[in-house]
Motif scaffolding. Structure first.
Motif: not given
Lengths: 328, 275
Positions: A246-262
């Protein structure tokens, strides 16, 4: 060199990298001003006829519209850098003040949307990955597929039909009950009540995105060597999933959340105009109808800056979460 | 080709998507025969409920909702298709130049691509259409301008990988021109990911177009699904169907195209699927 100095240099470098992007956005704004018929003063003054001739003359002098193009560009950049975004005659207010007034409701909507989308998306993705190819997994996949294909404005309107008009659970529009003048916690609750439907509408697409991303990320991580090691040590599957994968799998999801702001800002134009939410999106929608192009350009510029800033913050937070990241 | 179809048809949801898509295309082609009158013309009383004389009812002014959906199908599909074609053209040119030449050309083009990816794209599209005044052409241009970066990145990646391969080096060796190497040698070798991305992009383009016309930025001379939903929202309380049915049309079309796109992806990469 110490870690702290290293990190400071990384932050400084990322800050420096943001400056040319912001400058480029200003130049882009300037080029857009050259597109319509008439000169930039006509566009900057907003709806034709609403500005006084004195103001038009003042604008032409300020932007040096008789000068060659590159001098005009310099004047334009100078104004924007000083955060002078012009005046909106439609609203009788400087553009910057108008935008700052509307910033908080939009930020509130965006933050609640990201929290809901990431939270529920991670949960659904986790469920789907744990019961791979079961009916649960299939149901979640179908939900994600349909959410991907649904236009935001339509979801919003249908939620209003069901939950506001027929069931009467939530208000149809606005951010607060008009004329109620709640204070303290009552006001917070009232705003939260108004926030529910817009948040669900705006988050649906991202929820589907994060669900799929989380599912894929879980599957990818579960094939890694450290999982085999953990299994060989005799840990239970439940412990492996929650403590290790779970811990390792979360990282790409968090990165994506930042990218989506636009794209979130684009979505909020639609959601805010559907729900009458008094934010930047609603302001853009109204500016569109009033043909107030300068206000639109101002909103566009500040939203783009917002995206740059959020990406910067995400990068810096990420460098704390994952020390392996390159900090040269 | 036969082998490809066999692999594609193994994916049942992709076949279902294809069937829906064919139905929508047929609807678009047959619209002038099914509903010969102008979709903007008033054919009955305003806000007649569905199945009471009109299949899907009438809107606030008494226009036939079903006729609007049929005529809108052509507009949505064509705008989606053309916007994607223009975006692909820009994206392939920029991505190919960046990946093939590398060095400062690559740096400059990728900075440009990143800039366009940073900009809030839907807001940018709104601004472009508002400035150019709404028409089919300006909508196509706006969607293409916000969509090309994805293609450019994809094509650049493929070109970077293929640039150093022997067959390309051989072409350079025999003195073939850059243009011919790019178009005749490298490009055909990365067509399948481009086709998959393109098909998914048509779906996104249709969604963007519906959003624009919902906000009142559609071409005022053609009927479109987003416009119908936008015009119906004022009577949401009394006539839900005016908004509901055009929205379902958008949903089904976009879903169908996405399913076909994923099916194409699986058929092009059979090994990935059996994972």
């Amino acid at each position: 060199m110490s870690m702290a100095a290293n990190r400071l240099r990384y932050v400084a470098r990322r800050l420096l990298q943001a400056i040319p992007i912001i400058l480029a956005i200003i130049v882009l704004n300037f080029l857009l001003l050259q597109l319509p018929e008439g000169d930039a003063a006509d566009v900057l003054a907003g709806e034709a006829g609403s500005a006084t001739p004195e103001y038009m003359a003042q604008l032409r002098a300020k932007f040096g519209l008789d000068e060659p193009l590159h001098i005009q560009l310099l004047a334009y950049v100078k104004n924007i850098v000083q955060l002078d975004l012009g005046y909106s005659f439609r609203n009788n207010m400087p553009v910057l003040d108008l935008i700052l007034d509307r910033l908080m409701p939009t930020l509130l909507l965006m933050v609640s949307t990201i929290l809901l989308a990431v939270g529920v998306g991670v949960l659904l993705g986790l469920f789907a990955a744990m019961g791979l190819n079961s009916w649960r997994d299939n149901l979640i996949s179908i939900f994600a597929l349909v959410s991907y294909a649904t236009p935001l404005f339509w979801v919003g309107l249908m939620l209003i039909v069901v939950f506001s008009i027929n069931l009467g659970w939530f208000p149809t529009s606005g951010m607060e009950t008009i004329g109620a003048f709640y204070e303290g916690w009552d006001r917070v609750l009232d705003i939260a009540h108004h926030l529910v439907l817009p948040t669900i509408t705006l988050s649906l697409f991202y929820l589907a995105l994060y669900t799929r991303l989380m599912r894929a990320s879980m599957l990818e991580q579960s094939g890694m060597d450290y999982v085999t090691t953990a299994r060989a040590k005799g840990l239970t599957e439940r412990r492996i999933t929650f403590k290790h994968i779970l811990r390792n799998a979360l990282l790409p999801v968090l990165t994506m959340a930042g990218v989506q702001v636009g794209s979130l800002i684009g979505g909020s134009v639609i959601v805010e105009s559907v729900f009458g939410w008094p934010g930047l999106g609603m302001l853009a929608f109204k500016a569109l109808f009033a043909r107030d192009l300068n206000l639109l350009l101002g909103i566009f510029f500040l939203s783009a800056c917002l995206v740059v800033i959020v990406n910067l913050i995400v990068d810096i937070v990420y460098s704390f979460l994952d020390p392996r990241i390159e900090m040269r | 080709m036969k082998e490809f179809w066999k692999r594609f048809s193994r994916n049942r949801s992709a076949v279902a998507g294809l069937l829906i898509l064919i139905a929508v295309i047929l609807l678009a082609i047959l619209a002038p025969i099914l509903y010969p009158e102008d979709p903007f013309s008033l054919v009955g009383l305003p806000m007649v409920e569905p199945f009471e004389g009109f299949l899907l009812g009438t809107d606030i002014l008494g226009r036939n909702v079903a006729a609007g959906i049929a005529h809108g199908a052509k507009v949505s599909l064509l705008i989606g298709l053309f916007a994607t074609l223009v975006a692909m053209l820009i994206g392939i040119l920029i991505g190919a130049a960046a990946g093939y030449y590398g060095g400062w050309i690559d740096d400059a083009l990728m900075r440009l691509t990143e800039l366009f990816q940073t900009i809030p794209s839907f807001l940018f599209a709104i601004l472009l259409v508002a400035i150019m005044t709404p028409s089919i052409e300006s909508i196509v241009i706006a969607i293409a301008v916000v969509s090309w970066p994805t293609v450019a990145r994809l094509v650049r990646g493929e070109f970077l990988a293929l640039r150093k391969r022997e067959f390309v080096e051989a072409c350079v060796g025999v003195g073939m021109s850059d243009w011919r190497i790019i178009t005749l040698q490298i490009l055909p070798n990365c067509l399948s990911p481009i086709i998959v991305t393109g098909s998914l992009m048509v779906a996104t383009a249709i969604l963007i177009e519906s959003g624009l016309s919902f906000l009142g930025l559609g071409d005022p001379n053609v009927m479109s699904w987003g416009f119908m939903v936008g015009a119906g929202r004022t009577v949401l309380r009394s006539a839900w169907w005016v908004c509901a049915f055009p929205g379902i049309a958008i949903l089904l079309t976009v879903l169908a195209i996405n399913l076909v796109g994923e099916g194409l992806n699986d058929a092009f990469n059979p090994r990935l699927r059996n994972r």
